[in-house]
Design a protein around this motif. Structure first.
Motif, PDB file in Angstrom:
ATOM      1  N   GLY A  24       0.786  -1.118  -0.026  1.00 18.31           N
ATOM      2  CA  GLY A  24      -0.062  -0.043  -0.041  1.00 18.31           C
ATOM      3  C   GLY A  24       0.683   1.234  -0.018  1.00 18.31           C
ATOM      4  O   GLY A  24       1.836   1.211   0.364  1.00 18.31           O
ATOM      5  N   ILE A  25       0.242   2.353  -0.281  1.00 15.21           N
ATOM      6  CA  ILE A  25       0.743   3.646  -0.479  1.00 15.21           C
ATOM      7  C   ILE A  25       1.509   4.049   0.926  1.00 15.21           C
ATOM      8  O   ILE A  25       2.546   4.737   1.071  1.00 15.21           O
ATOM      9  CB  ILE A  25       0.161   4.909  -0.950  1.00 15.21           C
ATOM     10  CG1 ILE A  25      -0.094   4.655  -2.456  1.00 15.21           C
ATOM     11  CG2 ILE A  25       0.659   6.138  -0.789  1.00 15.21           C
ATOM     12  CD1 ILE A  25      -1.211   5.427  -3.298  1.00 15.21           C
ATOM     13  N   HIS A  26       0.458   3.952   1.895  1.00 11.75           N
ATOM     14  CA  HIS A  26       1.034   4.358   3.143  1.00 11.75           C
ATOM     15  C   HIS A  26       2.264   3.703   3.906  1.00 11.75           C
ATOM     16  O   HIS A  26       2.960   4.506   4.514  1.00 11.75           O
ATOM     17  CB  HIS A  26      -0.348   4.487   4.321  1.00 11.75           C
ATOM     18  CG  HIS A  26      -1.153   5.301   3.859  1.00 11.75           C
ATOM     19  ND1 HIS A  26      -1.189   6.795   3.672  1.00 11.75           N
ATOM     20  CD2 HIS A  26      -2.845   5.243   3.445  1.00 11.75           C
ATOM     21  CE1 HIS A  26      -2.236   7.256   3.084  1.00 11.75           C
ATOM     22  NE2 HIS A  26      -2.982   6.329   3.168  1.00 11.75           N
ATOM     23  N   ALA A  27       2.301   2.451   3.460  1.00  9.12           N
ATOM     24  CA  ALA A  27       3.282   1.700   3.978  1.00  9.12           C
ATOM     25  C   ALA A  27       4.609   2.015   3.279  1.00  9.12           C
ATOM     26  O   ALA A  27       5.844   1.630   3.801  1.00  9.12           O
ATOM     27  CB  ALA A  27       3.127   0.200   4.129  1.00  9.12           C
ATOM     28  N   MET A  28       4.541   2.368   2.154  1.00 13.90           N
ATOM     29  CA  MET A  28       5.748   2.814   1.151  1.00 13.90           C
ATOM     30  C   MET A  28       6.169   4.023   1.858  1.00 13.90           C
ATOM     31  O   MET A  28       6.058   5.011   1.250  1.00 13.90           O
ATOM     32  CB  MET A  28       5.537   2.870  -0.090  1.00 13.90           C
ATOM     33  CG  MET A  28       6.915   2.883  -1.280  1.00 13.90           C
ATOM     34  SD  MET A  28       6.466   3.674  -2.587  1.00 13.90           S
ATOM     35  CE  MET A  28       6.159   5.440  -2.098  1.00 13.90           C
ATOM     36  N   PHE A  48      11.825  13.534  -8.303  1.00  7.50           N
ATOM     37  CA  PHE A  48      10.566  13.424  -7.363  1.00  7.50           C
ATOM     38  C   PHE A  48      10.367  14.333  -6.297  1.00  7.50           C
ATOM     39  O   PHE A  48      11.322  14.438  -5.333  1.00  7.50           O
ATOM     40  CB  PHE A  48       9.786  12.112  -6.927  1.00  7.50           C
ATOM     41  CG  PHE A  48       9.815  10.940  -8.319  1.00  7.50           C
ATOM     42  CD1 PHE A  48       8.770  11.050  -9.117  1.00  7.50           C
ATOM     43  CD2 PHE A  48      10.826  10.223  -8.320  1.00  7.50           C
ATOM     44  CE1 PHE A  48       8.978  10.345 -10.239  1.00  7.50           C
ATOM     45  CE2 PHE A  48      10.791   9.253  -9.448  1.00  7.50           C
ATOM     46  CZ  PHE A  48       9.942   9.269 -10.272  1.00  7.50           C
ATOM     47  N   ALA A  49       9.382  15.200  -6.227  1.00  6.65           N
ATOM     48  CA  ALA A  49       9.315  16.363  -5.144  1.00  6.65           C
ATOM     49  C   ALA A  49       8.834  15.418  -3.834  1.00  6.65           C
ATOM     50  O   ALA A  49       9.429  16.178  -2.626  1.00  6.65           O
ATOM     51  CB  ALA A  49       8.289  17.384  -5.289  1.00  6.65           C
ATOM     52  N   ASN A  50       8.077  14.518  -3.858  1.00 12.15           N
ATOM     53  CA  ASN A  50       7.804  13.937  -2.431  1.00 12.15           C
ATOM     54  C   ASN A  50       7.289  12.381  -2.836  1.00 12.15           C
ATOM     55  O   ASN A  50       7.256  12.098  -4.146  1.00 12.15           O
ATOM     56  CB  ASN A  50       6.794  14.825  -1.822  1.00 12.15           C
ATOM     57  CG  ASN A  50       5.701  14.813  -2.987  1.00 12.15           C
ATOM     58  OD1 ASN A  50       5.139  14.244  -3.468  1.00 12.15           O
ATOM     59  ND2 ASN A  50       5.090  16.247  -2.692  1.00 12.15           N
ATOM     60  N   LYS A  51       6.996  11.691  -1.623  1.00 10.17           N
ATOM     61  CA  LYS A  51       6.529  10.393  -1.801  1.00 10.17           C
ATOM     62  C   LYS A  51       5.079  10.316  -2.764  1.00 10.17           C
ATOM     63  O   LYS A  51       4.957   9.478  -3.324  1.00 10.17           O
ATOM     64  CB  LYS A  51       5.930  10.053  -0.474  1.00 10.17           C
ATOM     65  CG  LYS A  51       5.481   8.502  -0.307  1.00 10.17           C
ATOM     66  CD  LYS A  51       5.291   8.096   1.198  1.00 10.17           C
ATOM     67  CE  LYS A  51       3.838   7.135   1.175  1.00 10.17           C
ATOM     68  NZ  LYS A  51       3.753   7.039   2.613  1.00 10.17           N
ATOM     69  N   GLU A  52       4.171  11.457  -2.662  1.00 10.66           N
ATOM     70  CA  GLU A  52       3.141  11.225  -3.498  1.00 10.66           C
ATOM     71  C   GLU A  52       3.412  11.408  -4.921  1.00 10.66           C
ATOM     72  O   GLU A  52       2.693  10.518  -5.879  1.00 10.66           O
ATOM     73  CB  GLU A  52       2.162  12.487  -3.187  1.00 10.66           C
ATOM     74  CG  GLU A  52       1.487  12.354  -1.743  1.00 10.66           C
ATOM     75  CD  GLU A  52       2.391  12.585  -0.443  1.00 10.66           C
ATOM     76  OE1 GLU A  52       3.496  13.368  -0.685  1.00 10.66           O
ATOM     77  OE2 GLU A  52       2.244  11.903   0.515  1.00 10.66           O
ATOM     78  N   ASP A  53       4.448  12.111  -5.525  1.00 16.77           N
ATOM     79  CA  ASP A  53       4.871  12.256  -6.777  1.00 16.77           C
ATOM     80  C   ASP A  53       5.268  10.882  -7.266  1.00 16.77           C
ATOM     81  O   ASP A  53       4.911  10.441  -8.196  1.00 16.77           O
ATOM     82  CB  ASP A  53       6.139  13.105  -7.009  1.00 16.77           C
ATOM     83  CG  ASP A  53       5.156  14.806  -6.892  1.00 16.77           C
ATOM     84  OD1 ASP A  53       4.057  14.746  -7.084  1.00 16.77           O
ATOM     85  OD2 ASP A  53       6.077  15.762  -6.852  1.00 16.77           O
TER      86      ASP A  53
END
Length: 191
Positions: A24-28, A48-53
């Motif tokens: 999942g995204i939150h665990a990454m 990349f600027a951040n994890k979301e990117d």
């Protein structure tokens, strides 16, 4: 130099996609991405600027690759009807593959509350592409309401994915294909 930059970016995205699909995204987190990819945090932030990117880019690439695979395999049928039914055969092969964890787009969309979040928008785009493909095939059948048939097929596809993953139902794709056959028979027999 450009090749090395591309290789690093590809490595980041490949690793991020694997981590997102498995956990999942939150665990990454960025720490796990650095550790797993072997790419320095500073190098990741160059791309990349951040994890979301990172997550958005990884999911976008997965969408492109998955849709290409799905269409190529489904299009091995000779007629539109065969291609429609083949979609479920293709899903079954995916369900039986090592590491199958359901739909990455449904999974990640479920982690994000905001419908305007980029991750939700990517998931929506992915499902729209799947609907567009089903509509393309339905239109080739020359049925009275191809848009209705396409939406029904999408529900069958998504339901099969969910039943296979959540319920561990090994026959989900076969069952959905049986329903699709009935729908196609009904659609083609209408005056």
């Amino acid at each position: 130099m450009i090749k090395k930059t591309t290789d690093t970016r590809d490595k980041i995205l490949k690793t991020a996609e694997e981590l997102i699909y498995q956990n999942g995204i939150h665990a990454m987190g960025m720490d796990l991405l650095v550790k797993t990819s072997g790419v320095a945090r500073k190098s990741i932030y160059r791309h990349f600027a951040n994890k979301e990117d990172v997550a958005s880019a990884a999911l976008t690439e997965r969408d492109e690759r998955w849709m290409q695979w799905f269409r190529t395999e489904s299009d091995k049928g000779k007629t539109p009807q065969e291609r429609i039914l083949n979609m479920f055969t293709v899903l079954k092969s995916w369900f039986e593959s090592d590491g199958f964890r359901g739909c990455a787009f449904i999974n990640t969309a479920g982690e994000v509350g905001d419908p305007e979040d980029p991750v939700r928008q990517i998931a929506k785009m992915h499902k729209q592409k799947l609907l567009d493909y089903a509509l393309e095939l339905a239109e080739q059948l020359n049925v009275e309401h191809p848009d209705d048939l396409a939406r029904q097929l999408l529900i069958l596809l998504e339901g099969a994915i969910t039943m296979s993953y959540v319920m561990g139902d090994g026959s989900a794709a076969d069952n959905a294909q049986d329903i699709a056959k009935l729908m196609l028979e009904r659609a083609s027999s209408r005056p």
